[in-house]
Structure formats: C-alpha cells, structure tokens
Design a protein around this motif. Structure first.
Motif, PDB file in Angstrom:
ATOM      1  N   UNK A   1       0.834  -1.202   0.000  1.00 59.45           N
ATOM      2  CA  UNK A   1       0.000   0.000   0.000  1.00 59.45           C
ATOM      3  C   UNK A   1       0.869   1.252   0.000  1.00 59.45           C
ATOM      4  N   UNK A   2       1.978   1.187  -0.758  1.00 56.77           N
ATOM      5  CA  UNK A   2       2.943   2.274  -0.784  1.00 56.77           C
ATOM      6  C   UNK A   2       2.684   3.260  -1.900  1.00 56.77           C
ATOM      7  N   UNK A   3       3.665   4.109  -2.142  1.00 54.04           N
ATOM      8  CA  UNK A   3       3.589   5.093  -3.218  1.00 54.04           C
ATOM      9  C   UNK A   3       4.888   5.055  -4.014  1.00 54.04           C
ATOM     10  N   UNK A   4       4.806   5.486  -5.262  1.00 55.56           N
ATOM     11  CA  UNK A   4       5.984   5.591  -6.114  1.00 55.56           C
ATOM     12  C   UNK A   4       6.177   7.060  -6.468  1.00 55.56           C
ATOM     13  N   UNK A   5       7.386   7.559  -6.259  1.00 58.31           N
ATOM     14  CA  UNK A   5       7.714   8.932  -6.640  1.00 58.31           C
ATOM     15  C   UNK A   5       8.830   8.894  -7.677  1.00 58.31           C
ATOM     16  N   UNK A   6       8.921   9.944  -8.466  1.00 62.63           N
ATOM     17  CA  UNK A   6      10.007  10.057  -9.426  1.00 62.63           C
ATOM     18  C   UNK A   6      11.268  10.518  -8.703  1.00 62.63           C
ATOM     19  N   UNK A   7      12.333   9.769  -8.851  1.00 61.87           N
ATOM     20  CA  UNK A   7      13.541   9.953  -8.037  1.00 61.87           C
ATOM     21  C   UNK A   7      14.135  11.344  -8.127  1.00 61.87           C
ATOM     22  N   UNK A   8      14.372  11.827  -9.348  1.00 62.74           N
ATOM     23  CA  UNK A   8      15.128  13.062  -9.475  1.00 62.74           C
ATOM     24  C   UNK A   8      14.414  14.281  -8.882  1.00 62.74           C
ATOM     25  N   UNK A   9      13.147  14.512  -9.186  1.00 64.96           N
ATOM     26  CA  UNK A   9      12.481  15.654  -8.538  1.00 64.96           C
ATOM     27  C   UNK A   9      12.508  15.546  -7.014  1.00 64.96           C
ATOM     28  N   UNK A  10      12.353  14.316  -6.513  1.00 64.67           N
ATOM     29  CA  UNK A  10      12.336  14.122  -5.062  1.00 64.67           C
ATOM     30  C   UNK A  10      13.728  14.334  -4.465  1.00 64.67           C
ATOM     31  N   UNK A  11      14.764  13.814  -5.141  1.00 65.65           N
ATOM     32  CA  UNK A  11      16.123  13.990  -4.640  1.00 65.65           C
ATOM     33  C   UNK A  11      16.546  15.457  -4.701  1.00 65.65           C
ATOM     34  N   UNK A  12      16.160  16.147  -5.765  1.00 66.90           N
ATOM     35  CA  UNK A  12      16.480  17.569  -5.889  1.00 66.90           C
ATOM     36  C   UNK A  12      15.895  18.346  -4.717  1.00 66.90           C
ATOM     37  N   UNK A  13      14.673  17.965  -4.324  1.00 69.67           N
ATOM     38  CA  UNK A  13      14.020  18.631  -3.203  1.00 69.67           C
ATOM     39  C   UNK A  13      14.658  18.253  -1.871  1.00 69.67           C
ATOM     40  N   UNK A  14      14.872  16.956  -1.659  1.00 70.85           N
ATOM     41  CA  UNK A  14      15.413  16.489  -0.384  1.00 70.85           C
ATOM     42  C   UNK A  14      16.826  17.001  -0.127  1.00 70.85           C
ATOM     43  N   UNK A  15      17.657  17.029  -1.193  1.00 77.90           N
ATOM     44  CA  UNK A  15      19.049  17.446  -1.053  1.00 77.90           C
ATOM     45  C   UNK A  15      19.245  18.953  -1.219  1.00 77.90           C
ATOM     46  N   UNK A  16      18.134  19.663  -1.435  1.00 75.19           N
ATOM     47  CA  UNK A  16      18.162  21.129  -1.572  1.00 75.19           C
ATOM     48  C   UNK A  16      19.151  21.587  -2.648  1.00 75.19           C
ATOM     49  N   UNK A  17      19.093  20.907  -3.776  1.00 77.26           N
ATOM     50  CA  UNK A  17      20.068  21.148  -4.838  1.00 77.26           C
ATOM     51  C   UNK A  17      19.913  22.525  -5.466  1.00 77.26           C
TER      52      UNK A  17
END
Length: 386
Positions: free
Chosen positions: A271-287
């Motif tokens: 019952x999880x979710x799938x996110x697109x890696x790059x947009x999420x990593x850009x946000x998480x790592x504050x790129x």
C-alpha cells in the motif's frame, strides 16, 4: 560557449552534482576524483560536493549520510538464491534501502536464469528492519534490479502465499507464474500496515505491454526477445489475480514497471507510493538552493546518451543551472549526443574522461586518473584570467 568571464571577478565556488559512473565509480568516488583534479588546478577553488543518485547504486549511502543516519549490514538471500550482504540505513524514523543491494543486476552470473530471479531477499530485509527499528517510513531505491517478478518474491517474504489450483503454496518465481491461481494474505505481518513505503523510480513505465517492465528492461536482465510476449502475458494474468484480491488496480500507474514490476509490488502489497527519483532527490538534497550559491556547476554520469535526455541526473542538473543562470560543465565517461542538444538543455560544455583510445575495461580501470586529469585541465582553463 563556456562562460569563463565570471572568474575574472574573483568568484571561485564550484558545486559538484555527479551521478555514479556505473561499473567504475560511485557518485561519492567520482566527485572525490574531480575535487582532486580541481584543486590540482588551483587550491583556492572552493568545492561543494552533493553526491546524487536516481534511485539506483548509492541510494542508501547518499541519503543516509545526508540525513545524518547510520549504515547497517544484513545477510540476505540475493536475486538468484545466493547469500548476499545488503547495506541499509536508518536516520531518525526513516529506513533507507535499495534494490541494487538486495536484488541487484550486479548479482547476475553466467548461466543464471532470469525466470529464477526473485525479490524475496528485499522482502526479508524489509521485515528485519521493521522488527528491529520500527521505522515510520521506509524509502526504497528501485534502480539496478535483476528481477522481473512484479514484486511477488518480496510479497512472499512478508507473508503473502501464492497458491495453485489445489490450494498448495507455489514459490513466487517468474517460472511458476502459470501455476498461481489465488492469493492468501492471512499471514502477512500486521506491523507493515503502520509504515509508509515510498519507492523511488527513475522510470515512468507501466507494468505491462510494449512500454512495460519486460519489453523495455527485460533484455538487460537476460530475458530473450522471443520469450518476452509469453512472460508479459504470464505477469499480466498474475497481476489480474492481485488486482482482484486487493481491489486496487496499479498496473498502469506511473512507475509500476520500475525494477521489473517492483513498483507494482510496492503499490499493491505494501500500500505504498511511487515517486520520481530526481524531482524528489532535488528537493530532499536542496540542490537548487546550493546551485544558486555557486559560480559553476559540474555534473555528469558514466554514459550520457539519448536516455539521459529523458530526465536522468546530469540533464536535470543542467536544466537547473540554465534556469538559475549558473554555467554547467558536464564531465562524462562517454557521450554520443549532439552538442547542440546538450547546449539547449543547459550545458555550457561537455567533456569525456577517456584519455586516448581504450577498451571499456581499460577505461574502467583508469577512471580515477582520467577523472582527476580531466578536471585539472578544465579548471586550469577556467582559472585563466581570474
């Protein structure tokens, strides 16, 4: 044209956001090599490193380090039934794992049958982490998988039972999919319901069809072209059983075909979710924030090809640089993309690390020296006139 004039004003802040050179250097390693070369050119350059991944190799280490967590190791059963040591991370209440560790393509050996490849070890790793750490969320990097089992192996490990027409349990291997007629979820560990599962996918493919997991990625996992239609049909039939049992249809969800259908498995069984890696990593790592504070950005990957243009790491970073008005230098192992296309995306220039004619094996062996040399030469030129 490479913009060098900014150096004449004394600016010298360099940001490295480079993906792994698969098979030769991780993101962390390649950025260390490039930093060495930059400082050989001029010790006064200030270098900021942001290791990055699109959900494949290095996902666990990069996110765990960034979040200030701790790395752990656990012995599991790998994709082909052999014992493997899988690394995973824990940061606050988040656990971080990657398919490349638990059931990665690097585990495949000559003679291995792709229809025996299983995500079972991933499921066992999830269970161990749930019982030992009791996290509120588990982040799963979906790149680099060896499996094409739609996540049924993972599901079997967490308590799902797949039965034949007589009600007997069938091992959840792709080669057995024709025998599966029903699903029993009565033994699924209930602690899993308390946890949020997020899969990080670098692809948008659905589970089935010509754009699905088998047809697009099966070949690299050893599936022969003349067997793809049958295998896709087998997965389609079993996926239908899963949909009927769960009441939720994720077969066409974006990213459900990631990691040989593990995206579908995370959606359906966890019952999880799938996110697109790059947009999420850009946000998480504050790129974007970091890039905006630097004078020049270096990005790259092992092979910059047509697929890279569809949102892989280096092209995403080039686009950010273009948007923010920060020059972007690409340093890659190899590229066959026209320079005009790369300029349009946002690169100021692109260089390859390969020095002289070499075989692939020689290029892999010499990546450290070649990366250092390439970065040194580029930044000697960048430093002219500053």
């Amino acid at each position: 044209m490479l913009k060098l004039q900014f150096m004449r004003h004394g600016m010298k802040n360099i940001c490295l956001v480079v993906d792994s050179f698969k098979g030769s250097a991780s993101s962390i390693q390649i950025e260390n090599y490039l930093e060495t070369g930059i400082h050989k050119a001029d010790r006064n350059f200030k270098v900021t490193k942001i290791p990055i991944t699109d959900g494949g190799e290095g996902f666990t280490r990069i996110l765990t380090d960034y979040l200030g967590g701790e790395m752990h190791k656990t012995e599991i059963t790998g994709a082909y039934g052999r014992k493997q040591i899988a690394q995973w991370g824990i940061a606050d209440s988040k656990a971080i794992i990657e398919v490349a560790e638990a059931a990665g393509l690097s585990q495949r050996q000559a003679g291995d049958d792709p229809q025996n490849a299983t995500s079972y070890g991933l499921g066992k790793l999830i269970l161990k982490i749930v019982k030992q750490e009791k996290p509120s969320e588990i982040l799963i990097g979906l790149g680099g998988s060896a499996t094409n089992d739609a996540g049924l192996g993972m599901a079997e490990a967490i308590g799902y039972q797949f039965n034949d027409e007589n009600g007997f349990s069938v091992p959840a291997l792709l080669k057995n999919f024709d025998q599966i007629k029903s699903i029993d979820n009565s033994k699924v560990d209930q602690d899993l319901k308390k946890i949020k599962f997020t899969g990080f996918a670098d692809v948008v493919n659905p589970l089935l069809g010509e754009n699905g997991a088998t047809y697009v990625y099966g070949r690299q996992k050893g599936i022969e072209i003349d067997k793809m239609s049958k295998i896709d049909h087998q997965i389609s039939r079993v996926a239908g059983i899963v949909v009927n049992a769960s009441g939720h249809d994720h077969r066409n969800d974006v990213g459900s075909g990631a990691a040989g259908g593990l995206g579908f498995g995370i959606l359906s069984f966890l019952n999880g979710q799938i996110v697109q890696s790059m947009p999420e990593m850009i946000k998480m790592l504050k790129i974007e924030e970091t890039v905006s504070k630097n004078d020049i950005v270096v990005t790259g990957e092992g092979n910059l090809d047509a697929q890279s243009l569809d949102g892989k790491v280096s092209c995403q970073i080039a686009g950010i640089g273009k948007q923010l008005g920060v020059p972007v230098i690409g340093i890659v192992g190899n590229t066959n993309v026209e320079m005009s296309k790369l300029l349009d995306i946002g690169f100021s220039a692109v260089f390859t690390t390969t020095v002289g004619p070499k075989t692939l094996e020689q290029a892999v062996d010499s990546i450290e020296l070649d990366a250092v040399t390439t970065a040194e030469q580029i930044f000697r030129v960048v430093g002219i006139g500053k």
